[in-house]
Design an enzyme around this catalytic site. Structure first.
Site, PDB file in Angstrom:
ATOM      1  N   ASP A 203       0.825  -1.200   0.000  1.00 34.67           N
ATOM      2  CA  ASP A 203       0.000   0.000   0.000  1.00 34.67           C
ATOM      3  C   ASP A 203       0.868   1.263   0.000  1.00 34.67           C
ATOM      4  O   ASP A 203       1.805   1.374   0.795  1.00 34.67           O
ATOM      5  CB  ASP A 203      -0.885  -0.036   1.264  1.00 34.67           C
TER       6      ASP A 203
ATOM      7  N   GLU B 272      13.213 -15.126   1.213  1.00 33.49           N
ATOM      8  CA  GLU B 272      13.531 -16.232   2.131  1.00 33.49           C
ATOM      9  C   GLU B 272      12.498 -17.345   1.988  1.00 33.49           C
ATOM     10  O   GLU B 272      12.685 -18.458   2.464  1.00 33.49           O
ATOM     11  CB  GLU B 272      13.518 -15.732   3.594  1.00 33.49           C
TER      12      GLU B 272
HETATM   13  C1  GLC Z   1      -3.941   3.293  -0.653  1.00 33.01           C
HETATM   14  C2  GLC Z   1      -5.231   2.521  -0.539  1.00 33.01           C
HETATM   15  C3  GLC Z   1      -6.310   3.462  -0.095  1.00 33.01           C
HETATM   16  C4  GLC Z   1      -5.928   4.021   1.255  1.00 33.01           C
HETATM   17  C5  GLC Z   1      -4.542   4.654   1.215  1.00 33.01           C
HETATM   18  C6  GLC Z   1      -4.010   4.884   2.595  1.00 33.01           C
HETATM   19  O1  GLC Z   1      -4.023   4.283  -1.623  1.00 33.01           O
HETATM   20  O2  GLC Z   1      -5.536   1.896  -1.753  1.00 33.01           O
HETATM   21  O3  GLC Z   1      -7.568   2.844  -0.027  1.00 33.01           O
HETATM   22  O4  GLC Z   1      -6.875   4.966   1.667  1.00 33.01           O
HETATM   23  O5  GLC Z   1      -3.601   3.846   0.573  1.00 33.01           O
HETATM   24  O6  GLC Z   1      -3.660   3.681   3.188  1.00 33.01           O
END
Ligand code: GLC
Length: 548
Positions: free
Chosen positions: A221, A262
């Site tokens: 993310d 790993e």
């Molecule tokens: C990414 C995710 C989104 C979230 C953001 C913060 O963009 O896809 O849904 O709000 O990260 O974690």
């Protein structure tokens, strides 16, 4: 990279792809589940892991290779799971570690891999690390987050802003300790300080926790944000960004990759809003991620030329990185649905079918967002039901499984009150209704995915775009002695592609995406190319004779 149809050069190394044994993450689609909205097994109106478990056969039926679960970790849900308060457990609203383990086992039994969302840039403000960090300036964990003194005017320390427009500055003052903390997203999501090696170690431990449990991959993310200018200088109007994509990023990713390596056969896919394509491909060099989501495509207008230009530029950049494997997506939990974005009603629905064709039949891994296989549009969310800070509720509407006229307004998603409204036309769009209709988007998705799986040229063959006129995107796939021409119409009416003189007069129709065609009336038949008419949004796949 583009070419005139009929003047194709034999496979060159750069575009050749792999026609041999492919790793699992190249073979077929990754299906994204947004667990809150997938299936609710206990009637609280919020989807859960048991609900996912009960519908694994649906996912397997789509020919997917893997399931990516948006975050299911304990969370106060300020950003619906992207604010993690414990990296090594499951939020009770979603289930428990036991249910999670059962889900992984059941998925593996069906040949489905499991990919987890790893939120490394920030935690929840309720994570014990942040609770400690904010407790005093000399707490040992103070430096686990990004703290700074107020600017000269008492305001935020620099000009960085949150990715959520409604939030404004990326800084919030902690009154008790007199310093600001950084949050690249909501104030409830403080950014971790990745310049502190203890933070990196702790995050690596969370990766090992899940990989030890049998998880097959991670979706990273907002990964570009884990490296920032340690001097916290203004990003300013121009020049290189200071709030993300700092020079430390590649080493950080390489160390993460070592942890993942790993374990055998695991995969990293990054959410990567890189500043341009040359920068983007540097993240896929073999020491970084296996796959990355590029957001330039999703921001393009509905225009065949713009798509072709992007695909050509992508392949040209990719050629500089040995082994680079693309992935293709137009939907996720942060983006408006294709069926609404590119025209509503029937036109939007036809284009949604064309896009399913496109992402499965371009060279690379397709990412299918839950409900995309139904051609769902965005839901209408009245102001009193809005829950997301960044306007993303419409694409997060729960999945309609059954006809509301049969099972009630929860449409088989829930027996309770759904946490977000469902799409208006759940009666027609639900899985049960589409199961009964051979021309539905659901059946079409299965056919496209099955075709990709059994056709080496489509899953791993070479690719080159070709010019068949301004309103049609066309590309040729070739491999294992077969050659295919794929086309998607971007016209709003019927249109005719224009073929050059070198094109064979006739070809076999393998698949057409229009509902009036997919019932099978002309599939497999030979068609005279001079007479071929594409319906709006239609994807058509032709098998071409292979020339000497
Ligand atoms: C990414 C995710 C989104 C979230 C953001 C913060 O963009 O896809 O849904 O709000 O990260 O974690």
């Amino acid at each position: 990279m583009g070419d005139e149809l009929g003047q194709l050069v034999p496979d060159d190394e750069a575009a050749a792809g792999s026609v041999g044994e492919q790793p699992w993450w190249q073979r077929s689609a990754v299906y994204q589940v947004y667990p809150r909205s997938f299936a609710d097994s206990d009637g609280d109106g919020v989807g859960d892991l048991e609900g996912v478990r009960q519908h694994l056969d649906h996912i397997a039926s789509l020919g997917a290779e893997a399931v990516w679960l948006s975050p299911v970790f304990p969370s106060p849900m300020a950003d619906f799971g992207y604010d993690v308060s414990d990296y090594c457990d499951i939020d009770p609203v979603f289930g428990s570690l036991e249910v999670f383990d059962a889900l992984v086992g059941d998925a593996h039994d069906r040949g489905l891999r499991v990919v987890l969302d790893w939120v490394a840039n920030h935690t929840s403000e309720e994570h014990p690390w942040f609770v400690e960090s904010r407790s005093s300036r000399d707490n040992p964990r103070r430096d686990w987050y990004v703290w700074a003194d107020p600017g000269p005017d008492g305001g935020p320390p620099n000009d960085w802003t949150s990715a959520f427009r409604a939030v404004g500055p990326a800084w919030t003052l902690d009154e008790d300790t007199g310093q600001y903390y950084l949050h690249s997203f909501a104030p409830q999501q403080p950014d971790l300080n990745w310049d502190n090696p203890e933070v990196e170690q702790a995050l690596h431990d969370t990766v090992r926790f899940w990989l030890d449990r049998g998880v097959d991959g991670l979706r990273l993310d907002a990964i570009i944000k884990v490296a920032k200018d340690p001097l916290l200088r203004d990003t300013g109007a121009a020049g290189l960004p200071h709030h993300e994509d700092w020079e430390t990023i590649h080493d950080r990713l390489a160390r993460l990759r070592q942890v993942v390596d790993e374990y055998p056969d695991r995969m990293l896919v990054g959410e990567l809003w890189a500043r341009d394509l040359p920068r983007f491909v540097t993240f896929l060099s073999g020491t970084g991620m296996h796959l990355a989501h590029n957001f330039e495509l999703v921001e393009l207008p509905w225009d065949a030329g713009a798509y072709r230009d992007f695909i050509d530029r992508f392949e040209a950049e990719a050629a500089s990185v040995p082994g680079l494997w693309p992935c293709w997506f137009l939907e996720n939990h942060d983006l408006p649905r294709v069926a609404s974005r590119f025209g509503a009603g029937e036109l939007g629905s036809r284009r949604a079918r064309g896009i399913l064709f496109l992402i499965h039949l371009l060279r690379g891994t397709p990412f299918v967002y839950q409900g995309q296989e139904l051609g769902l549009p965005d839901a209408v969310v009245p102001p009193e039901h809005v829950v997301d800070v960044d306007g993303r509720d419409p694409e997060r509407a729960p999945i309609p499984w059954e006809r509301p006229s049969v099972v009630g307004p929860g449409a088989g998603f829930t027996t309770g009150a759904p946490w977000l409204p469902l799409v208006e036309d759940a009666e027609q769009l639900c899985v049960a209704a589409q199961e009964d209709d051979p021309a539905s988007t659901l059946h079409l998705t299965r056919r496209i995915a099955a075709l990709r799986r059994r056709t080496v040229a489509l899953s791993g063959g070479s690719q080159v775009t070709v010019d068949v006129g301004p309103e049609v995107l066309a590309w040729v796939r070739e491999g294992a002695g077969e050659r295919y021409l794929a086309m998607v119409s971007f016209a709003a009416r019927q249109c005719r592609p224009s073929f050059g003189p070198d094109v064979p007069e006739e070809a076999d129709v393998v698949l057409r995406t229009s509902p009036e065609r997919t019932a099978g009336d002309d599939t497999g038949a030979s068609v005279r190319l001079s007479e071929l008419v594409l319906e709006p949004g239609e994807g058509v796949l032709l098998r071409l004779p292979v020339t000497g």
